[in-house]
Design an enzyme around this catalytic site. Sequence first.
Site, PDB file in Angstrom:
ATOM      1  CB  SER A  70      13.601  10.636 -14.425  1.00 42.76           C
ATOM      2  OG  SER A  70      13.349  11.722 -14.207  1.00 42.76           O
ATOM      3  CE  LYS A  71      16.856   5.755 -19.925  1.00 44.57           C
ATOM      4  NZ  LYS A  71      18.038   5.457 -18.850  1.00 44.57           N
ATOM      5  NE  ARG A  72      11.893  15.527 -15.372  1.00 47.68           N
ATOM      6  CZ  ARG A  72      12.165  16.027 -14.929  1.00 47.68           C
ATOM      7  NH1 ARG A  72      12.619  17.305 -14.829  1.00 47.68           N
ATOM      8  NH2 ARG A  72      11.517  16.220 -13.246  1.00 47.68           N
ATOM      9  CG  HIS A  73      16.739  14.551 -13.067  1.00 52.95           C
ATOM     10  ND1 HIS A  73      15.273  13.828 -11.487  1.00 52.95           N
ATOM     11  CD2 HIS A  73      15.807  15.845 -12.446  1.00 52.95           C
ATOM     12  CE1 HIS A  73      14.621  14.279 -12.429  1.00 52.95           C
ATOM     13  NE2 HIS A  73      14.904  15.461 -11.952  1.00 52.95           N
ATOM     14  N   GLY A  74      19.767  12.674 -15.196  1.00 52.24           N
ATOM     15  CA  GLY A  74      21.686  12.677 -15.733  1.00 52.24           C
ATOM     16  C   GLY A  74      21.400  10.571 -15.859  1.00 52.24           C
TER      17      GLY A  74
END
Length: 487
Positions: A260-264
């Site tokens: 998801s977005k929080r990983h990149g």
Amino acid sequence: MSEVRVRIAPSPSGNLHIGTARTALFNYLFAKKNNGKFVLRIEDTDAERTSQEYIDNIFDSLKALGLNWDEGPDVGGAYGPYTQSERFDIYPKYAQKLLESGYAYECFCTPEELEAEKEEATKNKKPYVYTKKCENLTEEQKAKLRAEGRKPAIRFNISKAQKAFHDTSILKFDDLVKGELHMDTSLLGDFVIMKSNGTPTYNFAVVIDDMLMKISHIIRGEDHISNTFKQILIYEALGAEVPRFGHLGMILAPDRSKLSKRHGATAVSEFVEKGYLTEALINFVALLGWSPSDGQEIKTVDEIAQDFRIGDVSSSNSIFEYDKLNWMNGHYIKMLDIEDLKERLKPYLTKYDLSEMTDAQYTRMVEVTREPLTILSDITDAVPYFFGETVEIDPKAQTEVLDTEVSQNVLKEFVKQAEGWSFDEETLHTKLEAFRAQFKELGIKPKITMWAIRVAVTGRTCGADMTAILAILGKDRVMKRVKMAMK
Ligand code: GLU
């Protein structure tokens, strides 16, 4: 089915996800390998979540990755239209057919009634399946409900189809990737195929479209496995040939949670904006679940297509290693033709005035700065000292290098000598060598000598080859910067 026809069917509720890019690639490879056709279909039945911006993003991203489709909304084809919202007149016909053959029935339950059913199931600690309350309504009962103003949805009768086409309640199919999969379809519940507002649900529209578009193989994520069981029964109830299915493992983040977005970055366009090369991206996603027979991981899509077999695709989940992608991208940057690289770097150099440089200077700058680049955007912070008259000195480099007596002596001597040098790289190379040797005799390490010059000219303690930097900047600017660094 003789001709291999595969498809990618994204829902335009976001930018093209990197996982969808992998699904598209595997379909594309399968088509290539089997002389088949690769179809793009836009699944935009959910009008609220759909936008033209996302549709454009899907087109652009697939094209940028080189995953060109043979049939699709823009290029057309014999089985169009290829956008679901333009096919709304098609679905009711097939729903009607299922109503007539008894594999579907009208359901008049209100949302409140369905909610109450669900609550009841939760209370009894049972998984919820629709109670089939409306399965056997008489024409009279239906007429009465209609008269009350109720509009029916249409539900697929799972148990009826299962009984008609299979001996037990277990439905099996042979998955191209995962081998035999089975499910007790009595756990599925009669699902809605047409909503009361007359629009089809995903599971119904997808079957009708895949059937009419003569899709022979459906390769998609394993999150669709439970849908596949429902879909197989619809094909059977319609008397259609069931395509082959292959389900790919999920792509997980390095911490094994959903990517998801929080990983990149997660959308292809985000990766591209950051400066990942589409060649590297597509090579990287191919390795999420597939490995080359020769162990040689750097490959073009054409090379991968030669070697690709859907049966070799791993049935387990893959980890999206950003570090590996970075390594691979750096490798592709190193391999790029210099003229190509010069062009691709330009969007990341807009804060500088490239017109200050001749083409030869720009070429040389790129040659001497490309080595450590992981992504194209790394260039932005790697080159500020090649532009402008003066340079900003890093405070730490100021105190640790420029403020020392040794450095000041080096700079003083440099100004004296360099005034008479010609600033072509060859001359500079020889002159700097002699310059360093001279200070070495005084007990000053060559590294220290060069640091003084580097910090004065670039403002930093490390960077590209010093000779090249001096030559690109030219004598005037170098002298000006060195003099400014002198106390
Ligand atoms: N529109 C569906 C999705 O984006 C397609 C699934 C399928 O391939 O059937 O998940």
